[in-house]
Design a protein around this motif. Structure first.
Motif, PDB file in Angstrom:
ATOM      1  N   MET A   1      -9.030  -3.478   0.251  1.00 57.72           N
ATOM      2  CA  MET A   1      -9.243  -2.041   0.004  1.00 57.72           C
ATOM      3  C   MET A   1      -8.938  -1.205   1.236  1.00 57.72           C
ATOM      4  SD  MET A   1     -12.879  -2.384  -2.024  1.00 57.72           S
ATOM      5  CE  MET A   1     -13.529  -3.837  -1.209  1.00 57.72           C
ATOM      6  N   ASP A   2      -8.046  -1.694   2.085  1.00 57.02           N
ATOM      7  CA  ASP A   2      -7.776  -1.019   3.352  1.00 57.02           C
ATOM      8  C   ASP A   2      -6.506  -0.169   3.229  1.00 57.02           C
ATOM      9  OD1 ASP A   2      -7.315  -0.234   5.961  1.00 57.02           O
ATOM     10  OD2 ASP A   2      -8.041  -2.131   6.796  1.00 57.02           O
ATOM     11  N   GLU A   3      -6.702   1.112   2.926  1.00 57.29           N
ATOM     12  CA  GLU A   3      -5.584   2.012   2.667  1.00 57.29           C
ATOM     13  C   GLU A   3      -4.729   2.213   3.924  1.00 57.29           C
ATOM     14  OE1 GLU A   3      -6.862   5.329   0.266  1.00 57.29           O
ATOM     15  OE2 GLU A   3      -5.178   6.537   0.959  1.00 57.29           O
ATOM     16  N   ASP A   4      -5.377   2.449   5.062  1.00 50.26           N
ATOM     17  CA  ASP A   4      -4.635   2.690   6.314  1.00 50.26           C
ATOM     18  C   ASP A   4      -3.770   1.485   6.681  1.00 50.26           C
ATOM     19  OD1 ASP A   4      -5.890   5.102   6.380  1.00 50.26           O
ATOM     20  OD2 ASP A   4      -7.423   4.486   7.834  1.00 50.26           O
ATOM     21  N   GLU A   5      -4.368   0.312   6.600  1.00 49.21           N
ATOM     22  CA  GLU A   5      -3.644  -0.914   6.924  1.00 49.21           C
ATOM     23  C   GLU A   5      -2.465  -1.124   5.967  1.00 49.21           C
ATOM     24  OE1 GLU A   5      -4.173  -2.787   9.460  1.00 49.21           O
ATOM     25  OE2 GLU A   5      -3.234  -4.730   9.023  1.00 49.21           O
ATOM     26  N   THR A   6      -2.656  -0.792   4.700  1.00 48.13           N
ATOM     27  CA  THR A   6      -1.589  -0.949   3.711  1.00 48.13           C
ATOM     28  C   THR A   6      -0.404  -0.036   4.054  1.00 48.13           C
ATOM     29  OG1 THR A   6      -3.264  -1.395   2.041  1.00 48.13           O
ATOM     30  CG2 THR A   6      -1.064  -0.958   1.239  1.00 48.13           C
ATOM     31  N   VAL A   7      -0.710   1.189   4.441  1.00 51.30           N
ATOM     32  CA  VAL A   7       0.347   2.138   4.822  1.00 51.30           C
ATOM     33  C   VAL A   7       1.073   1.636   6.070  1.00 51.30           C
ATOM     34  CG1 VAL A   7       0.763   4.465   5.728  1.00 51.30           C
ATOM     35  CG2 VAL A   7      -0.715   4.156   3.743  1.00 51.30           C
ATOM     36  N   LEU A   8       0.299   1.176   7.031  1.00 53.51           N
ATOM     37  CA  LEU A   8       0.851   0.659   8.292  1.00 53.51           C
ATOM     38  C   LEU A   8       1.810  -0.508   8.028  1.00 53.51           C
ATOM     39  CD1 LEU A   8      -0.139   1.740  11.119  1.00 53.51           C
ATOM     40  CD2 LEU A   8      -1.245  -0.497  11.394  1.00 53.51           C
ATOM     41  N   LEU A   9       1.359  -1.447   7.220  1.00 52.84           N
ATOM     42  CA  LEU A   9       2.167  -2.638   6.932  1.00 52.84           C
ATOM     43  C   LEU A   9       3.391  -2.285   6.084  1.00 52.84           C
ATOM     44  CD1 LEU A   9      -0.751  -5.135   6.244  1.00 52.84           C
ATOM     45  CD2 LEU A   9       0.864  -5.279   8.141  1.00 52.84           C
ATOM     46  N   SER A  10       3.227  -1.312   5.170  1.00 50.02           N
ATOM     47  CA  SER A  10       4.361  -0.894   4.342  1.00 50.02           C
ATOM     48  C   SER A  10       5.438  -0.259   5.219  1.00 50.02           C
ATOM     49  CB  SER A  10       3.907   0.109   3.271  1.00 50.02           C
ATOM     50  OG  SER A  10       2.967  -0.484   2.416  1.00 50.02           O
ATOM     51  N   THR A  11       4.998   0.531   6.194  1.00 49.09           N
ATOM     52  CA  THR A  11       5.931   1.143   7.140  1.00 49.09           C
ATOM     53  C   THR A  11       6.657   0.059   7.936  1.00 49.09           C
ATOM     54  OG1 THR A  11       4.335   2.935   7.314  1.00 49.09           O
ATOM     55  CG2 THR A  11       6.132   2.931   8.909  1.00 49.09           C
ATOM     56  N   LYS A  12       5.903  -0.957   8.304  1.00 43.09           N
ATOM     57  CA  LYS A  12       6.479  -2.065   9.070  1.00 43.09           C
ATOM     58  C   LYS A  12       7.553  -2.794   8.258  1.00 43.09           C
ATOM     59  CE  LYS A  12       4.918  -6.110  11.712  1.00 43.09           C
ATOM     60  NZ  LYS A  12       5.971  -5.968  12.741  1.00 43.09           N
ATOM     61  N   VAL A  13       7.330  -2.910   6.948  1.00 40.30           N
ATOM     62  CA  VAL A  13       8.322  -3.542   6.071  1.00 40.30           C
ATOM     63  C   VAL A  13       9.654  -2.801   6.199  1.00 40.30           C
ATOM     64  CG1 VAL A  13       8.988  -3.865   3.642  1.00 40.30           C
ATOM     65  CG2 VAL A  13       6.679  -4.477   4.396  1.00 40.30           C
TER      66      VAL A  13
ATOM     67  N   ALA B   1      -5.230   1.915  -2.260  1.00 41.76           N
ATOM     68  CA  ALA B   1      -4.440   1.304  -1.177  1.00 41.76           C
ATOM     69  C   ALA B   1      -3.039   0.973  -1.674  1.00 41.76           C
ATOM     70  CB  ALA B   1      -5.145   0.049  -0.663  1.00 41.76           C
ATOM     71  N   MET B   2      -2.969   0.403  -2.888  1.00 41.97           N
ATOM     72  CA  MET B   2      -1.673   0.036  -3.438  1.00 41.97           C
ATOM     73  C   MET B   2      -0.777   1.266  -3.622  1.00 41.97           C
ATOM     74  SD  MET B   2      -0.483  -1.374  -7.080  1.00 41.97           S
ATOM     75  CE  MET B   2      -0.316   0.313  -7.556  1.00 41.97           C
ATOM     76  N   TYR B   3      -1.347   2.350  -4.154  1.00 46.40           N
ATOM     77  CA  TYR B   3      -0.570   3.574  -4.344  1.00 46.40           C
ATOM     78  C   TYR B   3      -0.105   4.159  -3.016  1.00 46.40           C
ATOM     79  CZ  TYR B   3      -0.811   4.310  -9.355  1.00 46.40           C
ATOM     80  OH  TYR B   3      -0.629   4.210 -10.704  1.00 46.40           O
ATOM     81  N   ALA B   4      -0.957   4.089  -2.000  1.00 46.86           N
ATOM     82  CA  ALA B   4      -0.568   4.589  -0.675  1.00 46.86           C
ATOM     83  C   ALA B   4       0.627   3.788  -0.153  1.00 46.86           C
ATOM     84  CB  ALA B   4      -1.756   4.494   0.276  1.00 46.86           C
ATOM     85  N   GLY B   5       0.589   2.477  -0.363  1.00 44.22           N
ATOM     86  CA  GLY B   5       1.711   1.621   0.042  1.00 44.22           C
ATOM     87  C   GLY B   5       2.963   1.921  -0.774  1.00 44.22           C
ATOM     88  N   LEU B   6       2.765   2.150  -2.067  1.00 40.52           N
ATOM     89  CA  LEU B   6       3.898   2.472  -2.953  1.00 40.52           C
ATOM     90  C   LEU B   6       4.615   3.734  -2.495  1.00 40.52           C
ATOM     91  CD1 LEU B   6       2.959   1.976  -6.723  1.00 40.52           C
ATOM     92  CD2 LEU B   6       4.753   0.826  -5.437  1.00 40.52           C
ATOM     93  N   ASP B   7       3.829   4.738  -2.085  1.00 40.38           N
ATOM     94  CA  ASP B   7       4.413   5.998  -1.614  1.00 40.38           C
ATOM     95  C   ASP B   7       5.368   5.754  -0.458  1.00 40.38           C
ATOM     96  OD1 ASP B   7       3.182   7.523  -3.469  1.00 40.38           O
ATOM     97  OD2 ASP B   7       1.517   8.158  -2.184  1.00 40.38           O
ATOM     98  N   VAL B   8       5.016   4.800   0.382  1.00 40.28           N
ATOM     99  CA  VAL B   8       5.875   4.476   1.527  1.00 40.28           C
ATOM    100  C   VAL B   8       7.110   3.691   1.076  1.00 40.28           C
ATOM    101  CG1 VAL B   8       6.004   3.244   3.736  1.00 40.28           C
ATOM    102  CG2 VAL B   8       3.874   4.448   3.080  1.00 40.28           C
ATOM    103  N   LEU B   9       6.888   2.721   0.197  1.00 32.55           N
ATOM    104  CA  LEU B   9       7.965   1.775  -0.132  1.00 32.55           C
ATOM    105  C   LEU B   9       8.922   2.280  -1.217  1.00 32.55           C
ATOM    106  CD1 LEU B   9       5.894  -1.537  -0.072  1.00 32.55           C
ATOM    107  CD2 LEU B   9       7.594  -0.792   1.618  1.00 32.55           C
ATOM    108  N   LYS B  10       8.404   3.046  -2.172  1.00 29.62           N
ATOM    109  CA  LYS B  10       9.197   3.455  -3.334  1.00 29.62           C
ATOM    110  C   LYS B  10      10.538   4.104  -2.977  1.00 29.62           C
ATOM    111  CE  LYS B  10       7.104   4.245  -7.848  1.00 29.62           C
ATOM    112  NZ  LYS B  10       6.106   5.042  -8.588  1.00 29.62           N
ATOM    113  N   PRO B  11      10.568   5.055  -2.017  1.00 30.59           N
ATOM    114  CA  PRO B  11      11.851   5.712  -1.707  1.00 30.59           C
ATOM    115  C   PRO B  11      12.900   4.735  -1.174  1.00 30.59           C
ATOM    116  CG  PRO B  11       9.997   6.870  -0.687  1.00 30.59           C
ATOM    117  CD  PRO B  11       9.467   5.585  -1.225  1.00 30.59           C
ATOM    118  N   HIS B  12      12.464   3.540  -0.767  1.00 27.52           N
ATOM    119  CA  HIS B  12      13.393   2.590  -0.154  1.00 27.52           C
ATOM    120  C   HIS B  12      13.844   1.487  -1.113  1.00 27.52           C
ATOM    121  CE1 HIS B  12      12.779   4.326   3.854  1.00 27.52           C
ATOM    122  NE2 HIS B  12      11.514   4.483   3.470  1.00 27.52           N
ATOM    123  N   ILE B  13      13.404   1.584  -2.370  1.00 23.61           N
ATOM    124  CA  ILE B  13      13.818   0.567  -3.336  1.00 23.61           C
ATOM    125  C   ILE B  13      15.315   0.720  -3.598  1.00 23.61           C
ATOM    126  CG2 ILE B  13      13.606  -0.249  -5.717  1.00 23.61           C
ATOM    127  CD1 ILE B  13      10.722   0.678  -5.669  1.00 23.61           C
TER     128      ILE B  13
END
Lengths: 218, 372
Positions: free
Chosen positions: A19-31, A73-85
């Motif tokens: 349930m760690d939203e910040d960490e999810t965003v951080l890791l998604s950015t790292k991807v 958390a998942m949606y926060a990560g999706l926001d980061v990753l979706k534009p790069h699909i």
């Protein structure tokens, strides 16, 4: 020191489960920074995390609050990753029209099913709540959906589900769509009675059902 | 057809003392089906205490059940605290907009005045009329939506459950202010000659964990029940969905009777907490009562009685939750008739006949009704 791809996806999955939203965003950015494939990260990271959260929910380790925080958390990560699909990595995605039937504004269950379906690779068109039967049919036609998913938490609004199927029958297009139903008062027996293609008892089950209805893919 | 030999109040009093009764108490939890009985549209009940009262008195007289619950919907207290409730023409009301959008507005919330705010005065009026008309023969209850559930109508369910993890103090604040409304409303209900009946739908383990129940629901339920007890009334607490992991706490909070729905197992409840608290339930409101045949209803009643009639603190035959509005009258009659036919103590011949007819494939290990 860059961690390996699989390990990063695993961490992403863990962040969702935790349930760690910040960490999810951080890791998604790292991807993205590390140049890994966004879709694969969603599939093996975010969706995997949501899948594990769903299992914990079924096992009664997690409850609705935890599941919602995981989905945040998942949606926060999706926001980061979706534009790069990359478009070509999407493949064939089955379309689902989902909504809460007319007269009911309880959408917690519908939202969870939507999230789980999306993380399982379905393209979901969310009509929202309190939706008249005809709107489901119109939308399904418009977007060429394979599945119509109907939800209600109230016994007073269950009849709206049958009405959707009646409309499909009247238009002679019943066989073009799979209709799945769910929600508190709904049962397999009710699904059979109104002629739905399937019933699922919770969000994780809804994903399995949707996969089955489109023939195991997605 | 078998007729009742006692009034509901005579029956309940005798049952409580362990004396002879004609049949088990039976409560098909009638809500807006009462409007159907007097052929009124549900929206006509809004703000009309006299009509609400008429619906529930006439429905009671038609079916002869053992508790009247003067109920239209769960939102009357939240509405009186600022939530916007939608009233469809002829369906049960529902929450349209919570009282506040964001938790930062929490200080704008105030406890409701049952004699002034929203539709509460009309509900109190309805209860008073029902108690005056039939309160000498049947228990009349007024529904209280408990603190955690009421809090979910103030801020929205999703927001509330997120806050349980993100900002628990705010959840306590929302529950505290809801409790204050509950206490005032409970007082008004008792002063109107009725008994508060508690519902806490959101506190179910279908939504929150047993741990969260202990933190956010239990303390407020306990304080509410303590107050009702101090006024000499016994308390029925209904929580829908999965509840088996919180039955102990529901009893510890002081409930005299717990009403469980069909996601819970009556036999398991009897074994776990039957020695501490009276049980009530759990015929399926939708699948059996709304959609089932008369025979389905009777089978379900027999099965529930067989599972729980010997529960040490007693058992009340009931639907697992409020009945859907369009529940056919014949199914409510069938539920009452089945309880009359089986009598009390339950007639072994009737049991044996049902088993012989193949209605009970297994002895004592099956769930209520259609799980079999």
């Amino acid at each position: 020191m860059s961690v390996g791809k699989e390990e990063l996806f695993k961490e992403l999955s863990d962040a969702v489960v935790n349930m760690d939203e910040d960490e999810t965003v951080l890791l998604s950015t790292k991807v993205i920074v590390d140049g890994y494939d966004a879709y694969e990260a969603i599939d093996k990271g975010l969706a995997d995390g949501m899948d594990r959260a769903g299992k914990l929910f079924e096992e009664e380790e997690y409850f609705i609050p935890e599941l919602l925080m995981c989905s945040d958390a998942m949606y926060a990560g999706l926001d980061v990753l979706k534009p790069h699909i990359k478009l070509d990595s999407e493949g064939e995605r089955y379309r689902v029209v989902i909504g809460v039937v007319e007269g009911d504004t309880h959408d917690i269950g519908k939202n969870l099913v939507k999230i789980m379906l999306e993380s399982a690779g379905f393209e979901v068109f969310d009509l929202g709540r309190d939706i008249p039967p005809i709107r489901f049919v119109e939308k399904a036609k418009e977007v060429n959906a394979k599945i119509i998913a109907l939800s209600t938490l109230m016994t007073t609004t269950m009849d709206g589900m049958e009405e959707v199927i009646n409309i499909l029958n009247q238009h002679n297009i019943r066989d073009q769509y799979k209709v799945m139903v769910g929600g508190g008062p709904i049962s397999q027996r009710f699904a059979d009675k109104i002629g739905a293609d399937g019933y699922s008892v919770n969000a994780a089950e809804a994903v399995r059902l949707a996969r089955k209805l489109v023939g195991g893919a997605a | 057809m078998i007729k009742d030999q006692m009034t509901p109040i005579e029956r309940m009093a005798a049952y409580n003392k362990g004396q002879q009764i004609d049949r088990l108490p039976c409560v098909p939890i009638v809500g807006n089906t009462a409007a159907r009985v007097i052929n009124a549209r549900i929206s006509e009940l809004r703000g009309n205490g006299k009509l609400i009262a008429k619906a529930h008195v006439v429905a009671y007289k038609l079916f002869g059940y053992d508790v009247i619950r003067v109920f239209t919907d769960l939102y009357v207290q939240a509405e009186a605290m600022g939530a916007k409730i939608h009233y469809p023409y002829d369906q049960t009301a529902y929450l349209e907009v919570p009282a506040i959008d964001d938790i930062s507005e929490i200080d704008s919330l105030e406890p409701a005045d049952p004699y002034k705010d929203g539709n509460l005065p009309h509900h109190i009026e309805a209860m008073k009329i029902v108690a005056e008309e039939v309160g000498n023969e049947v228990t009349v209850t007024g529904p209280v939506t408990c603190p955690f559930t009421n809090a979910s109508f103030l801020i929205g369910a999703e927001n509330l459950v997120r806050l349980t993890l993100k900002d628990p103090d705010k959840v306590h604040k929302l529950c505290e202010i809801s409790l204050e409304t509950n206490l005032r409303y409970a007082k008004a209900i008792i002063d109107a000659g009725c008994t508060p009946s508690l519902t806490d739908a959101m506190s179910s383990n279908t939504v929150i964990s047993p741990k969260q129940f202990k933190e956010f629901s239990y303390p407020y339920l306990k304080r509410l029940i303590d107050y009702i007890h101090s006024r000499g009334k016994s308390v029925t607490l209904h929580i829908c969905g999965k509840t088996n992991k919180i039955w102990e706490l529901m009893a510890e909070a002081g409930a005299d009777c717990i009403s469980i729905d069909n996601d819970a197992n009556l036999l398991e409840a009897k074994q776990k907490v039957g020695h501490k608290v009276r049980l009530m339930g759990n015929i399926k409101p939708s699948e059996t009562m709304l959609q089932g045949t008369v025979s389905d209803v009777k089978k379900a009643v027999f099965e529930c009685i067989r599972q729980a009639y010997d529960s040490p603190k007693g058992y009340i035959v009931a639907s697992g939750c409020s009945l859907p509005t369009e529940t056919p009258f014949r199914n409510i009659h069938a539920m009452m008739d089945a309880v009359r036919e089986i009598g009390y103590p339950p007639n072994e011949d009737v049991f044996n006949y049902m088993i012989y007819k193949g209605h009970f494939p297994s002895q004592y290990d099956s769930y209520c009704s259609d799980y079999i």
